[in-house]
Every structure is written in C-alpha cells, then in structure tokens.
Design a protein around this motif. Structure first.
Motif, PDB file in Angstrom:
ATOM      1  N   ILE A  59       0.714  -1.143  -0.715  1.00  0.00           N
ATOM      2  CA  ILE A  59      -0.492   0.169  -0.192  1.00  0.00           C
ATOM      3  C   ILE A  59       1.022   1.096   0.301  1.00  0.00           C
ATOM      4  CG2 ILE A  59      -1.630   1.003   1.654  1.00  0.00           C
ATOM      5  CD1 ILE A  59      -2.726  -1.025   2.350  1.00  0.00           C
ATOM      6  N   THR A  60       1.069   2.524  -1.162  1.00  0.00           N
ATOM      7  CA  THR A  60       1.454   3.118  -0.532  1.00  0.00           C
ATOM      8  C   THR A  60       0.488   4.645  -1.340  1.00  0.00           C
ATOM      9  OG1 THR A  60       1.990   3.021  -3.462  1.00  0.00           O
ATOM     10  CG2 THR A  60       3.517   2.307  -1.843  1.00  0.00           C
ATOM     11  N   ALA A  61       1.150   6.041  -0.581  1.00  0.00           N
ATOM     12  CA  ALA A  61       0.035   6.994  -1.310  1.00  0.00           C
ATOM     13  C   ALA A  61       0.975   7.730  -1.708  1.00  0.00           C
ATOM     14  CB  ALA A  61      -0.482   7.156   0.485  1.00  0.00           C
ATOM     15  N   PHE A  62       0.731   8.922  -2.845  1.00  0.00           N
ATOM     16  CA  PHE A  62       1.965   9.230  -3.700  1.00  0.00           C
ATOM     17  C   PHE A  62       0.894  10.853  -3.927  1.00  0.00           C
ATOM     18  CE2 PHE A  62       3.263  10.576  -8.003  1.00  0.00           C
ATOM     19  CZ  PHE A  62       4.039  10.674  -7.634  1.00  0.00           C
ATOM     20  N   ASP A  63       1.462  12.078  -3.874  1.00  0.00           N
ATOM     21  CA  ASP A  63       1.215  12.713  -4.455  1.00  0.00           C
ATOM     22  C   ASP A  63       1.906  13.590  -5.311  1.00  0.00           C
ATOM     23  OD1 ASP A  63       0.518  15.714  -4.677  1.00  0.00           O
ATOM     24  OD2 ASP A  63       0.802  16.220  -2.879  1.00  0.00           O
ATOM     25  N   ALA A  64       1.006  13.358  -6.131  1.00  0.00           N
ATOM     26  CA  ALA A  64       1.453  13.501  -7.953  1.00  0.00           C
ATOM     27  C   ALA A  64       1.910  15.495  -8.382  1.00  0.00           C
ATOM     28  CB  ALA A  64       0.674  12.457  -8.566  1.00  0.00           C
ATOM     29  N   ASP A  65       1.547  15.626  -7.137  1.00  0.00           N
ATOM     30  CA  ASP A  65       0.799  17.429  -7.178  1.00  0.00           C
ATOM     31  C   ASP A  65       1.779  18.196  -6.369  1.00  0.00           C
ATOM     32  OD1 ASP A  65      -0.938  17.245  -9.760  1.00  0.00           O
ATOM     33  OD2 ASP A  65      -2.034  16.392  -8.191  1.00  0.00           O
ATOM     34  N   ALA A  66       3.053  17.463  -6.045  1.00  0.00           N
ATOM     35  CA  ALA A  66       3.863  18.338  -5.053  1.00  0.00           C
ATOM     36  C   ALA A  66       4.786  18.478  -5.734  1.00  0.00           C
ATOM     37  CB  ALA A  66       4.825  17.042  -4.451  1.00  0.00           C
ATOM     38  N   PRO A  67       5.106  20.309  -5.626  1.00  0.00           N
ATOM     39  CA  PRO A  67       5.962  21.114  -6.188  1.00  0.00           C
ATOM     40  C   PRO A  67       7.142  20.927  -6.259  1.00  0.00           C
ATOM     41  CG  PRO A  67       5.181  22.148  -4.117  1.00  0.00           C
ATOM     42  CD  PRO A  67       4.264  20.847  -4.190  1.00  0.00           C
ATOM     43  N   ILE A  68       7.452  19.732  -6.543  1.00  0.00           N
ATOM     44  CA  ILE A  68       9.299  18.966  -6.003  1.00  0.00           C
ATOM     45  C   ILE A  68       9.266  17.812  -7.876  1.00  0.00           C
ATOM     46  CG2 ILE A  68       9.260  19.869  -4.302  1.00  0.00           C
ATOM     47  CD1 ILE A  68       8.772  16.541  -3.775  1.00  0.00           C
ATOM     48  N   PRO A  69      10.453  17.288  -8.482  1.00  0.00           N
ATOM     49  CA  PRO A  69      10.036  16.582  -9.574  1.00  0.00           C
ATOM     50  C   PRO A  69      10.554  15.369  -8.467  1.00  0.00           C
ATOM     51  CG  PRO A  69      11.923  18.471  -9.301  1.00  0.00           C
ATOM     52  CD  PRO A  69      11.506  18.554  -8.141  1.00  0.00           C
ATOM     53  N   GLY A  70       9.395  15.370  -9.487  1.00  0.00           N
ATOM     54  CA  GLY A  70       9.004  13.798  -9.119  1.00  0.00           C
ATOM     55  C   GLY A  70       7.961  12.922  -7.904  1.00  0.00           C
ATOM     56  N   GLY A  71       6.816  14.149  -7.558  1.00  0.00           N
ATOM     57  CA  GLY A  71       6.078  14.502  -6.751  1.00  0.00           C
ATOM     58  C   GLY A  71       6.570  13.730  -5.658  1.00  0.00           C
ATOM     59  N   LEU A  72       5.909  13.657  -4.707  1.00  0.00           N
ATOM     60  CA  LEU A  72       5.655  12.848  -3.151  1.00  0.00           C
ATOM     61  C   LEU A  72       5.782  11.784  -2.693  1.00  0.00           C
ATOM     62  CD1 LEU A  72       7.319  14.577  -0.703  1.00  0.00           C
ATOM     63  CD2 LEU A  72       5.044  15.435   0.045  1.00  0.00           C
ATOM     64  N   TRP A  73       6.227  10.960  -1.996  1.00  0.00           N
ATOM     65  CA  TRP A  73       4.956   9.204  -1.235  1.00  0.00           C
ATOM     66  C   TRP A  73       5.672  10.196  -0.350  1.00  0.00           C
ATOM     67  CZ3 TRP A  73       4.481   5.141  -4.445  1.00  0.00           C
ATOM     68  CH2 TRP A  73       4.731   5.832  -5.803  1.00  0.00           C
ATOM     69  N   HIS A  74       4.073   9.501   0.360  1.00  0.00           N
ATOM     70  CA  HIS A  74       3.870   9.924   1.874  1.00  0.00           C
ATOM     71  C   HIS A  74       3.832   8.949   2.725  1.00  0.00           C
ATOM     72  CE1 HIS A  74       2.562  14.153   1.561  1.00  0.00           C
ATOM     73  NE2 HIS A  74       1.789  13.980   0.157  1.00  0.00           N
ATOM     74  N   TRP A  75       3.570   7.317   1.955  1.00  0.00           N
ATOM     75  CA  TRP A  75       3.469   6.108   2.991  1.00  0.00           C
ATOM     76  C   TRP A  75       3.550   5.231   1.943  1.00  0.00           C
ATOM     77  CZ3 TRP A  75      -1.712   3.994   3.941  1.00  0.00           C
ATOM     78  CH2 TRP A  75      -1.687   2.980   5.322  1.00  0.00           C
ATOM     79  N   ALA A  76       4.525   3.804   2.857  1.00  0.00           N
ATOM     80  CA  ALA A  76       4.779   3.061   2.021  1.00  0.00           C
ATOM     81  C   ALA A  76       4.427   2.033   3.073  1.00  0.00           C
ATOM     82  CB  ALA A  76       5.549   2.791   0.980  1.00  0.00           C
ATOM     83  N   VAL A  77       3.649   0.872   2.504  1.00  0.00           N
ATOM     84  CA  VAL A  77       4.005  -0.428   3.504  1.00  0.00           C
ATOM     85  C   VAL A  77       4.001  -1.827   2.842  1.00  0.00           C
ATOM     86  CG1 VAL A  77       1.045  -0.266   3.819  1.00  0.00           C
ATOM     87  CG2 VAL A  77       3.063  -1.661   5.911  1.00  0.00           C
ATOM     88  N   LYS A  78       4.319  -2.645   3.724  1.00  0.00           N
ATOM     89  CA  LYS A  78       4.650  -3.920   2.441  1.00  0.00           C
ATOM     90  C   LYS A  78       3.940  -4.881   2.867  1.00  0.00           C
ATOM     91  CE  LYS A  78       9.017  -5.541   2.838  1.00  0.00           C
ATOM     92  NZ  LYS A  78       9.610  -6.858   3.232  1.00  0.00           N
ATOM     93  N   ASP A  79       4.008  -6.239   2.293  1.00  0.00           N
ATOM     94  CA  ASP A  79       3.880  -7.343   3.111  1.00  0.00           C
ATOM     95  C   ASP A  79       2.429  -7.644   4.431  1.00  0.00           C
ATOM     96  OD1 ASP A  79       5.847  -8.381   2.229  1.00  0.00           O
ATOM     97  OD2 ASP A  79       7.003  -8.521   3.831  1.00  0.00           O
ATOM     98  N   VAL A  80       1.417  -6.995   3.453  1.00  0.00           N
ATOM     99  CA  VAL A  80       0.077  -6.832   4.035  1.00  0.00           C
ATOM    100  C   VAL A  80      -1.017  -7.929   3.781  1.00  0.00           C
ATOM    101  CG1 VAL A  80      -2.337  -5.498   4.471  1.00  0.00           C
ATOM    102  CG2 VAL A  80      -0.465  -4.137   4.421  1.00  0.00           C
ATOM    103  N   PRO A  81      -1.260  -8.711   4.391  1.00  0.00           N
ATOM    104  CA  PRO A  81      -1.930 -10.237   4.117  1.00  0.00           C
ATOM    105  C   PRO A  81      -3.289  -9.770   3.393  1.00  0.00           C
ATOM    106  CG  PRO A  81      -1.209 -10.001   6.687  1.00  0.00           C
ATOM    107  CD  PRO A  81      -1.009  -8.493   5.884  1.00  0.00           C
ATOM    108  N   THR A  82      -3.432 -10.255   2.490  1.00  0.00           N
ATOM    109  CA  THR A  82      -3.889 -10.330   1.840  1.00  0.00           C
ATOM    110  C   THR A  82      -5.478 -11.121   2.503  1.00  0.00           C
ATOM    111  OG1 THR A  82      -4.496 -12.272   0.423  1.00  0.00           O
ATOM    112  CG2 THR A  82      -3.562 -10.189  -0.217  1.00  0.00           C
ATOM    113  N   ALA A  83      -5.671 -11.404   3.299  1.00  0.00           N
ATOM    114  CA  ALA A  83      -6.544 -12.008   4.250  1.00  0.00           C
ATOM    115  C   ALA A  83      -7.415 -10.747   5.351  1.00  0.00           C
ATOM    116  CB  ALA A  83      -6.088 -13.302   4.978  1.00  0.00           C
ATOM    117  N   ALA A  84      -7.248  -9.757   5.229  1.00  0.00           N
ATOM    118  CA  ALA A  84      -7.064  -8.816   6.471  1.00  0.00           C
ATOM    119  C   ALA A  84      -8.091  -8.219   5.619  1.00  0.00           C
ATOM    120  CB  ALA A  84      -5.656  -8.211   6.904  1.00  0.00           C
ATOM    121  N   GLY A  85      -8.481  -8.363   4.325  1.00  0.00           N
ATOM    122  CA  GLY A  85      -9.263  -7.510   4.075  1.00  0.00           C
ATOM    123  C   GLY A  85      -9.301  -5.709   4.292  1.00  0.00           C
ATOM    124  N   SER A  86      -8.934  -5.236   5.307  1.00  0.00           N
ATOM    125  CA  SER A  86      -8.849  -3.687   5.726  1.00  0.00           C
ATOM    126  C   SER A  86      -8.033  -3.642   6.341  1.00  0.00           C
ATOM    127  CB  SER A  86     -10.109  -3.725   5.966  1.00  0.00           C
ATOM    128  OG  SER A  86     -10.382  -4.494   7.677  1.00  0.00           O
TER     129      SER A  86
END
Length: 174
Positions: A59-86
C-alpha cells in the motif's frame, strides 16, 4: 492536474479498494492532513475482489502534484496479508502497531517509516493523493532495508497480479 502516475505502470488486473474516510476523487478528511487542525492519520482502507494468486499487498500513498520533481511519497507499507481485508484508519502510525501482523512500514520521502499526512504548500492548488494497493504473488516482498520507494516499485513488477487506486484531493490549509 492531469498526470496519472499509474497510466504507464506495469499492467495488472483491477480489484476493489475503498475507504470509509473519503470517496474516490473526493477530498481527504482533515484527519489525513499534517496540520494543526489535522491528525496526521492514514485513511482506513478495505479491499475485495482480489485476482487469483494474490498473497500480499503493498500500500502506497503518492502526491503526484507536489511541487517537486517526481512528486512525494507519503506512505508505503509492504507484506500486508490479503486475508486481512482491511486496515484501520491510523494504521500508518510510526511503529506499525495498527497494521495487520506481518505488515512492514517503509521509509517515505520525508524520512519517516510512517504515514506523513498531506500539507500542500500555499499557492500550489489542489493536490491528488493516489492511494494504491498492489496485489502481489508473494507473501513477503524482498527489498533491502533503506531501499528507495522507486526501488520498491521496481521490485514489485515481477510479482504484481493486481492493482487498485483511490484518489483523494487536498488543498493548502487556510
């Protein structure tokens, strides 16, 4: 505001990603802002209709409109079990205590292993936060500690079986 960072992404089956906190294309709640009025809280997310072979999510959250080249990644999390559902709102808190067991917070562009709330600078217009859940064919994505989020996106390619994107908007605080 027409740039879509996922338009050229590795193709993948679509599935459903939703939030009780905001509607796709609608404004993010104040709680998702990193301001005096905000709570710096990640949005609650839920998913369904995952493609066959999906074993974990990034799961990631990315601001494509941040006033810097390449935007800004606000959040990243890996290995979230699919069975969690939420995941609950505020699952992006530092330390990951609110994440499902096994999920791992990665360091965002602001140097935090946490969700960093939105805070568009004055005069930069409306920003879009692309919240993306990428379904992977592995339980755990192998990536070096301290790897960049660009490297995360590269390492995901051969394991990607699905993708869902929600977009929330934000504006400079008044």
């Amino acid at each position: 505001m027409s740039y879509n960072p996922y338009a050229l992404a590795f193709p993948a089956a679509e599935f459903d990603l939703r939030s009780d906190d905001f509607d796709n294309g609608g404004p993010l709640p104040t709680a998702c802002y990193n301001t005096d009025a905000g709570a710096n809280r990640s949005p609650a997310l839920a998913w369904s209709g995952l493609p066959d072979g999906a074993r974990s999510l990034v799961i990631t959250a990315f601001d494509a409109d941040a006033p810097i080249p390449g935007g800004l990644w606000h959040w990243a999390v890996k290995d979230v079990p699919t069975a969690a559902g939420s995941i609950n709102g505020n699952a992006g808190v530092s330390g990951g205590a609110e994440l499902p067991a096994g999920a791992v917070l990665l360091t965002n562009d602001l140097g935090q292993a946490a969700y960093s709330g939105v805070r568009p600078p004055p005069g930069t217009g409306t920003h879009r936060l692309f919240v993306c859940a990428t379904a992977l064919s592995v339980d755990s994505l192998e990536i070096s500690d301290g790897a960049s989020l660009a490297m995360l996106n590269i390492v995901m390619i051969p394991h990607t079986v699905g993708r869902a994107v929600l977009v929330g908007t934000s504006d400079a605080p008044a």
